[in-house]
Design a protein around this motif. Structure first.
Motif, PDB file in Angstrom:
ATOM      1  N   ILE A   1     -20.389  33.986   3.613  1.00 26.27           N
ATOM      2  CA  ILE A   1     -19.770  32.788   3.065  1.00 26.27           C
ATOM      3  C   ILE A   1     -19.994  32.706   1.557  1.00 26.27           C
ATOM      4  CG2 ILE A   1     -20.222  30.300   2.982  1.00 26.27           C
ATOM      5  CD1 ILE A   1     -20.068  30.544   6.122  1.00 26.27           C
ATOM      6  N   GLU A   2     -21.148  33.187   1.080  1.00 24.13           N
ATOM      7  CA  GLU A   2     -21.399  33.202  -0.362  1.00 24.13           C
ATOM      8  C   GLU A   2     -20.376  34.053  -1.096  1.00 24.13           C
ATOM      9  OE1 GLU A   2     -25.188  34.401  -1.675  1.00 24.13           O
ATOM     10  OE2 GLU A   2     -26.069  32.431  -1.367  1.00 24.13           O
ATOM     11  N   ARG A   3     -19.774  34.983  -0.392  1.00 19.19           N
ATOM     12  CA  ARG A   3     -18.853  35.905  -1.056  1.00 19.19           C
ATOM     13  C   ARG A   3     -17.437  35.370  -1.151  1.00 19.19           C
ATOM     14  NH1 ARG A   3     -23.327  37.974  -0.055  1.00 19.19           N
ATOM     15  NH2 ARG A   3     -24.020  39.940  -0.971  1.00 19.19           N
ATOM     16  N   MET A   4     -17.193  34.157  -0.647  1.00 10.67           N
ATOM     17  CA  MET A   4     -15.848  33.590  -0.775  1.00 10.67           C
ATOM     18  C   MET A   4     -15.549  33.285  -2.235  1.00 10.67           C
ATOM     19  SD  MET A   4     -15.164  31.012   2.279  1.00 10.67           S
ATOM     20  CE  MET A   4     -15.432  31.453   3.967  1.00 10.67           C
ATOM     21  N   ASP A   5     -16.254  32.322  -2.776  1.00 10.97           N
ATOM     22  CA  ASP A   5     -16.082  32.001  -4.186  1.00 10.97           C
ATOM     23  C   ASP A   5     -17.167  32.753  -4.927  1.00 10.97           C
ATOM     24  OD1 ASP A   5     -15.930  31.024  -6.681  1.00 10.97           O
ATOM     25  OD2 ASP A   5     -15.881  28.913  -6.131  1.00 10.97           O
ATOM     26  N   TYR A   6     -16.833  33.992  -5.342  1.00 10.48           N
ATOM     27  CA  TYR A   6     -17.880  34.861  -5.885  1.00 10.48           C
ATOM     28  C   TYR A   6     -18.336  34.434  -7.273  1.00 10.48           C
ATOM     29  CZ  TYR A   6     -13.382  36.811  -7.207  1.00 10.48           C
ATOM     30  OH  TYR A   6     -12.103  36.945  -7.627  1.00 10.48           O
ATOM     31  N   LEU A   7     -17.635  33.468  -7.891  1.00  9.56           N
ATOM     32  CA  LEU A   7     -18.105  33.002  -9.192  1.00  9.56           C
ATOM     33  C   LEU A   7     -19.081  31.846  -9.047  1.00  9.56           C
ATOM     34  CD1 LEU A   7     -14.907  33.198 -11.360  1.00  9.56           C
ATOM     35  CD2 LEU A   7     -16.769  34.810 -11.184  1.00  9.56           C
ATOM     36  N   ALA A   8     -19.059  31.177  -7.901  1.00  8.04           N
ATOM     37  CA  ALA A   8     -19.992  30.071  -7.668  1.00  8.04           C
ATOM     38  C   ALA A   8     -20.595  30.197  -6.275  1.00  8.04           C
ATOM     39  CB  ALA A   8     -19.272  28.733  -7.833  1.00  8.04           C
TER      40      ALA A   8
ATOM     41  N   VAL B   1      -9.209  31.900  -2.159  1.00  2.54           N
ATOM     42  CA  VAL B   1      -7.825  31.683  -1.749  1.00  2.54           C
ATOM     43  C   VAL B   1      -7.546  32.511  -0.493  1.00  2.54           C
ATOM     44  CG1 VAL B   1      -5.429  32.025  -2.394  1.00  2.54           C
ATOM     45  CG2 VAL B   1      -7.036  31.194  -4.075  1.00  2.54           C
ATOM     46  N   ASP B   2      -7.982  33.764  -0.490  1.00  9.14           N
ATOM     47  CA  ASP B   2      -7.629  34.674   0.600  1.00  9.14           C
ATOM     48  C   ASP B   2      -8.684  34.736   1.707  1.00  9.14           C
ATOM     49  OD1 ASP B   2      -5.550  35.172  -1.041  1.00  9.14           O
ATOM     50  OD2 ASP B   2      -6.280  37.082  -1.778  1.00  9.14           O
ATOM     51  N   ARG B   3      -9.912  34.515   1.346  1.00  7.30           N
ATOM     52  CA  ARG B   3     -11.031  34.542   2.285  1.00  7.30           C
ATOM     53  C   ARG B   3     -11.027  35.786   3.172  1.00  7.30           C
ATOM     54  NH1 ARG B   3      -9.302  30.075   4.865  1.00  7.30           N
ATOM     55  NH2 ARG B   3      -7.774  29.952   3.241  1.00  7.30           N
TER      56      ARG B   3
END
Lengths: 405, 202
Positions: free
Chosen positions: A75-82, A403-405
């Motif tokens: 789940i941390e890798r979804m929004d890899y900037l935050a 966006v793509d998950r």
């Protein structure tokens, strides 16, 4: 089911001046993961359609097949900037399902707020750097990444990894802050005002930057609500909706901060709102810093989710068994469903989680702010020039992992 | 990590959503039948729930109806408003959808943002939204078969259930003429011939 023909490059209407142009995924401003199909009349966009899914990795499906604590790593890798925002939202939702929200130690909540804000700063740094590069200002990028590097250093010191530290845990955070951490944080707080002054000095009054962003991609408040836009993009349209104020979590109601808003709703307003937000974030960080001098536990002592302290394992058979069970089998979460949202750098990030009582989540549905913000591009782009699309995409700040998950 | 090819349908709780009332979070929860869905959502929109925060789905394989489609709504003014003027409220509407031919009316005319969200639910769960202007796959490639987030869809996709050892890695396959790697064509043919002779003589 009615099907209309999707825009494809093969379709070229010879009536009038319109033609179909494919922008991306190789176009530099789409960063390799977004394809825009444009119907253009001369230089003006008449209709726009987006192809997404280039980064679809089935994270929601993977999460259903991992233990509750393991799912957090994907789940941390979804929004890899935050990454910390994602992890924070997920662990808060899980804690609600477990019914241990009240047991989280005070210090753990403070550290969570600290990293929630630092990750927002780091994310806005990447946004500002790349947004400026897309428009043609190269210097800003280096200043932004200098600041971001300081924050990643802090993340590495606390969690052990720069990008995906997996520092938030269900029940608290993974270990107390290391020695020397607070000194580094103090140094960052001290040099931040100068860094911010530099960033503002490079862009805010820059006539070229203003020419490219003022009155570009105007999103009125009403349209923003129709497109479910949240975060800085919504606040730049005048609605001061911030999850931290509306539905406070982790004790955000104990800190003093403002919610910056503008009413213009153009790309320049979104730029100003994000810059103000960075300063507000640092204001919260400084307040958290003052409370961090008081030591305390950082993990709940609830044996249901927390492994026993390492030093007890060598002394007690029960502790050893318990540790083994938690690591090899995970813990079980009572059945039920829950929705929890946090204010991520891009807007309201929510998790709708269903548990069937097992040791793996039954369903993890993300409310991805980037997806909805990007979708609003279809509302604001028509009627604008192709060249301004680059500014509009940048000012909406989508992250495609999410966006793509 | 224990790799599970079987979808984890472990729990006895077939409908976890009905178990915790009132809800654990700050949202009010409602369940409506598909026949009344449009009517109820329109009514809620007029009551001030002007933002559709999210539209998602969940698959409860053994339950009737099989799917849940979940609408997260937020009370929000449609005009600029400062923090003090906001009184946001969350509402969750759950709607059960039958598993044999999953159909629901679209809400794209009420909320523009439902467009991509409904396409995603169609793509990953196979629930058809009647009246949607352009219902096609969004995350998966256009020619993909199956709906990955359904619980009966295997984790690694269909036809990739096992990863057997490649045929040339098995000694017994030499007899069948499968070339072991790293040999010239002649040597291979020779080997196949010898194997064939050996089989006929024995």
């Amino acid at each position: 089911m009615t099907m209309t023909t999707p825009l494809t490059p093969e379709i070229v209407s010879h009536e009038g001046n319109s033609m179909v142009l494919s922008m991306g995924p190789q176009h530099p401003s789409t960063h390799g993961v977004l394809q825009l199909m444009l119907e253009i009349e001369g230089e003006t966009v008449a209709k726009i359609d987006a192809e997404i899914g280039y980064l679809h990795t089935g994270i929601e499906k993977s999460a259903e097949n991992l233990f509750w604590s393991q799912a957090q790593t994907v789940i941390e890798r979804m929004d890899y900037l935050a990454p910390e925002s994602n992890a924070l939202c997920y662990v808060l939702a899980c804690e609600k399902l477990l019914g241990i929200t009240g047991e989280i130690p005070e210090r753990a909540n403070q550290i969570r707020v600290l990293f929630g804000e630092l990750t927002r700063l780091a994310s806005h740094c990447v946004w500002l750097g790349t947004h400026a590069i897309d428009i043609g200002a190269i210097t800003v990028f280096f200043h932004c990444f200098d600041l971001r590097e300081n924050i990643l250093d802090l993340q590495e010191a606390a969690g052990g990894a720069r990008m995906h530290p997996n520092y938030m845990r269900i029940g608290g955070v993974n270990g107390d802050l290391p020695a020397g951490f607070l000194d580094k944080l103090d140094a960052l707080i001290e040099k931040f005002p100068k860094l911010m002054r530099d960033l503002r000095g490079l862009l805010q009054a820059n006539p070229i930057f203003q020419d490219r962003t003022i009155d570009v991609g105007i999103l009125p408040a009403e349209e923003a609500v129709r497109w479910s836009v949240t975060g800085p993009a919504l606040r730049a349209s005048g609605i001061a909706y911030d999850v931290r104020k509306a539905f406070p979590y982790c004790g955000y109601d104990q800190y003093t901060f403002d919610v910056p808003t503008r009413t213009e709703g153009d790309a320049y307003a979104r730029f100003l709102v994000r810059l103000d937000e960075m300063e507000e974030s640092m204001r919260i960080v400084a307040q958290v810093r003052k409370r961090l001098d008081v030591p305390g536990p950082v993990m709940t002592s609830n044996p249901k989710v927390a492994a026993p302290p390492k030093e007890t394992i060598a002394l007690s058979m029960e502790a050893l068994i318990h540790h083994f069970k938690i690591v090899s089998e995970g813990f079980r979460v009572p059945p039920g469903d829950v929705y929890h949202a946090v204010e991520s750098p891009r807007g309201e990030l929510g998790y709708y989680i269903v548990s069937d009582g097992g040791n793996r989540p039954y369903r993890v549905r993300t409310r991805p702010p980037s997806l909805y913000n990007l979708q609003a591009l279809r509302g604001i782009a028509p009627g604008n020039f192709i060249a301004d699309l680059v500014v509009m995409i940048g000012s909406l700040d989508p992250v495609f992992g999410e966006v793509d998950r | 990590m224990p790799s599970t090819q079987q979808p984890p349908i472990a729990g006895a709780a077939i409908d976890p959503t009905s178990l915790r009332a009132p809800s654990l979070d700050d949202a009010r929860v409602e369940r409506v039948a598909p026949a009344h869905l449009r009517e109820r959502l329109e009514q809620l929109k007029n009551d001030g729930f002007s933002m559709l925060l999210d539209l998602g789905a969940a698959d409860y394989l053994q339950r009737v109806p099989r799917f849940d489609v979940i609408y997260h709504l937020l009370k929000m003014p449609m005009a600029p408003a400062p923090v003090t003027a906001l009184s946001p409220q969350r509402l969750r509407v759950l709607c059960g959808v039958d598993g044999t031919s999953p159909h629901l009316p679209t809400v794209t005319d009420l909320w523009k943002s439902a467009d991509w969200a409904e396409r995603e639910v169609f793509d990953l769960f196979g629930i058809v939204f009647d009246g949607h202007p352009e219902l096609r796959r969004i995350q998966m490639p256009r020619d993909w078969e199956g709906h990955p987030l359904r619980k009966d869809y295997p984790l690694r996709g269909p036809a990739r259930e096992r990863s057997p050892r490649p045929p040339f890695a098995l000694k017994s396959n030499v007899a069948a003429g499968t070339p072991p790697s790293g040999q010239t064509l002649e040597a291979l043919q020779e080997q196949v011939k010898r194997a064939a002779e050996g089989r006929s003589t024995s």
